[in-house]
Design a protein around this motif. Structure first.
Motif, mmCIF file in Angstrom:
data_model
loop_
_atom_site.group_PDB
_atom_site.id
_atom_site.type_symbol
_atom_site.label_atom_id
_atom_site.label_comp_id
_atom_site.label_asym_id
_atom_site.label_seq_id
_atom_site.Cartn_x
_atom_site.Cartn_y
_atom_site.Cartn_z
ATOM 1 N N GLU A 1 -3.318 0.272 -3.921
ATOM 2 C CA GLU A 1 -3.952 -0.654 -2.980
ATOM 3 C C GLU A 1 -4.107 -2.024 -3.608
ATOM 4 O O GLU A 1 -4.238 -2.159 -4.832
ATOM 5 C CB GLU A 1 -5.352 -0.160 -2.570
ATOM 6 C CG GLU A 1 -5.370 1.029 -1.652
ATOM 7 C CD GLU A 1 -6.783 1.382 -1.239
ATOM 8 O OE1 GLU A 1 -7.719 0.621 -1.593
ATOM 9 O OE2 GLU A 1 -6.969 2.411 -0.570
ATOM 10 N N LYS B 1 2.110 5.133 -0.826
ATOM 11 C CA LYS B 1 1.405 6.411 -0.854
ATOM 12 C C LYS B 1 2.420 7.543 -0.906
ATOM 13 O O LYS B 1 3.338 7.602 -0.077
ATOM 14 C CB LYS B 1 0.521 6.549 0.390
ATOM 15 C CG LYS B 1 -0.352 7.796 0.414
ATOM 16 C CD LYS B 1 -1.244 7.785 1.651
ATOM 17 C CE LYS B 1 -2.150 9.003 1.719
ATOM 18 N NZ LYS B 1 -3.013 8.982 2.935
ATOM 19 N N GLU C 1 -11.268 10.617 -2.891
ATOM 20 C CA GLU C 1 -10.358 9.901 -3.778
ATOM 21 C C GLU C 1 -11.079 9.467 -5.049
ATOM 22 O O GLU C 1 -12.297 9.276 -5.060
ATOM 23 C CB GLU C 1 -9.793 8.652 -3.092
ATOM 24 C CG GLU C 1 -9.004 8.929 -1.826
ATOM 25 C CD GLU C 1 -8.587 7.650 -1.130
ATOM 26 O OE1 GLU C 1 -7.636 7.699 -0.338
ATOM 27 O OE2 GLU C 1 -9.229 6.601 -1.355
ATOM 28 N N LYS D 1 0.838 -1.196 0.000
ATOM 29 C CA LYS D 1 0.000 0.000 0.000
ATOM 30 C C LYS D 1 0.876 1.250 0.000
ATOM 31 O O LYS D 1 0.951 1.969 1.000
ATOM 32 C CB LYS D 1 -0.936 -0.012 1.216
ATOM 33 C CG LYS D 1 -2.102 0.949 1.104
ATOM 34 C CD LYS D 1 -3.066 0.746 2.264
ATOM 35 C CE LYS D 1 -4.263 1.702 2.145
ATOM 36 N NZ LYS D 1 -5.239 1.510 3.240
ATOM 37 N N TYR E 1 -2.271 13.497 -2.815
ATOM 38 C CA TYR E 1 -1.474 12.267 -2.826
ATOM 39 C C TYR E 1 -1.918 11.341 -3.955
ATOM 40 O O TYR E 1 -3.015 11.474 -4.518
ATOM 41 C CB TYR E 1 -1.594 11.531 -1.489
ATOM 42 C CG TYR E 1 -3.011 11.128 -1.118
ATOM 43 C CD1 TYR E 1 -3.554 9.920 -1.530
ATOM 44 C CD2 TYR E 1 -3.804 11.978 -0.357
ATOM 45 C CE1 TYR E 1 -4.842 9.557 -1.188
ATOM 46 C CE2 TYR E 1 -5.098 11.635 -0.010
ATOM 47 C CZ TYR E 1 -5.604 10.417 -0.424
ATOM 48 O OH TYR E 1 -6.888 10.066 -0.096
ATOM 49 N N ALA F 1 -1.825 6.946 -4.486
ATOM 50 C CA ALA F 1 -1.652 5.754 -3.664
ATOM 51 C C ALA F 1 -2.013 4.517 -4.458
ATOM 52 O O ALA F 1 -2.742 4.581 -5.459
ATOM 53 C CB ALA F 1 -2.511 5.847 -2.399
#
Length: 381
Positions: free
Chosen positions: A307, A287, A349, A285, A303, A305
């Protein structure tokens, strides 16, 4: 002789006047107007001047920019502003002991640029209440799979056995609404996750900490037995704070206990070159964040990121047979986050979901849904 006496009295009177003037000037110097630095540590101060009360015994006090006050001084010391703080006009006389309480609070910490450091935790029993929802877009094509995820959790903390070794207890419930076009894939319309997460964070040595988690959980559609739905998950991570507030190394393993993945290695580094950048180079994960705004009690971050999504659930098929379904995917997200002191805040997001797989324990009905987009929002108290 009379003239000599007149001149003598005149000289004495002039001396007395000069002495009074010198004494008044000395007293005036001991009441120096002190103006606090505007915007110090992200706090907007008033413009009202404060008077310094003379003291000959001041204790050492660290302030932003590693400025030190003298331990003994008969007059206030002229100090430069903290690092990175641009002061308009002439320099100021800085003394932490004469700042308002809202500026220098007890136990308050600062970043290297003079801004107040936000704590990710609260000091009491209650830590955090989190709510979030996201939507993975679907369609009418049989290769589509739309999912609405609603997640909630509550976190509290206890000393175990001391406050520096906290035990975090987090009960949570997640609901997943599945959009299976036409029911062609025999997918339940709802999946549920109920869990109780215990995370212990002891620090046995300076700058060395462990994160040990165990989470008894139910992954089910509530149509099968509890024994089939029960799974135990957890993680074990070692964290080395190589350079406080700048560089950390993480290594360990995640016990996912899914049908497709039992153990997953985890680790990497967290690098914070300045308070405006935070790079969490952690698998699975990662970021990368950039601070775009900071003020009293909050920070705004942008940001990107990554996942690893999905899980395994025990379900009942349309035929009445018990089975297990596992979906997995990878997600690339970009977002905005407002962080508040104590771990609260909110985020928005959006991103792309790809490499999607749906697999059954019976191997009947396996398929790969098409890539899609994701929209997510969350808030923490």
């Amino acid at each position: 002789m009379r003239y000599l006496r007149i001149l003598s009295f005149a000289g004495i009177a002039a001396a007395i006047v000069w002495a009074n003037f010198w004494i008044s000037e000395l007293h005036a110097q001991q009441e120096i107007v002190r103006r606090p630095p505007p915007g110090l540590a992200g706090v907007q101060l008033g413009t009202e001047a404060r008077k310094f009360q003379q003291s000959s015994q001041l204790q050492p006090y660290a302030v932003p920019g590693e400025i030190q006050l003298a331990t003994q001084m008969e007059q206030p010391e002229l100090l430069p502003p903290p690092d990175g703080v641009v002061m308009p006009g002439q320099p100021f006389l800085y003394d932490a002991l004469n700042q308002p309480a809202e500026v220098i609070g007890p136990g308050q910490e600062f970043n290297s640029d003079g801004t107040v450091k936000l704590s990710p935790y609260k000091k009491g029993f209650f830590q955090k209440l989190c709510l979030s929802a996201d939507w993975l877009g679907g369609g009418s094509d049989p290769k589509d799979l739309g999912i609405t995820e609603i997640e909630s959790s509550l976190t509290v903390a206890l000393p175990a056995p001391i406050r520096e070794w906290p035990l975090f207890i987090m009960p949570g419930y997640n609901l997943y609404l599945m959009q299976d076009p036409g029911g062609l894939r025999d997918m339940p319309s709802q999946l549920h996750t109920v869990y109780l997460d215990f995370t212990w964070a002891p620090q046995f040595f300076d700058r060395h900490r462990l994160l040990l988690t165990v989470a008894p959980s139910l992954y089910t559609d509530f149509q099968v037995s509890t024994s089939d739905a029960f799974r135990l998950t957890g993680k074990a991570l070692y964290v080395w704070d190589a350079q406080p507030d700048r560089l950390q190394f993480v290594a360990g393993v995640l016990y996912l206990n899914r049908d497709n993945i039992r153990l997953l290695p985890a680790g990497g580094a967290i690098w914070k070159p300045t308070p405006d950048y935070n790079f969490e180079l952690i698998f699975p994960k990662p970021k990368l964040g950039m601070r775009v705004n900071v003020d009293n009690g909050y920070e705004d971050w942008l940001y990107i990121a990554g996942e690893f999504g999905g899980n395994t659930w025990a379900i009942e098929r349309d035929s009445g047979a018990d089975d297990k379904v596992t979906w997995s995917d990878w997600r690339l997200l970009g977002g905005y986050e407002r962080r508040l002191d104590g771990g609260a805040g909110y985020r928005l997001e959006a991103g792309y979901v790809f490499n999607r797989k749906v697999e059954y324990a019976s191997a009947v009905g396996d398929y790969n849904p098409r890539p899609t987009f994701i929209v997510r929002g969350g808030i923490s108290f």
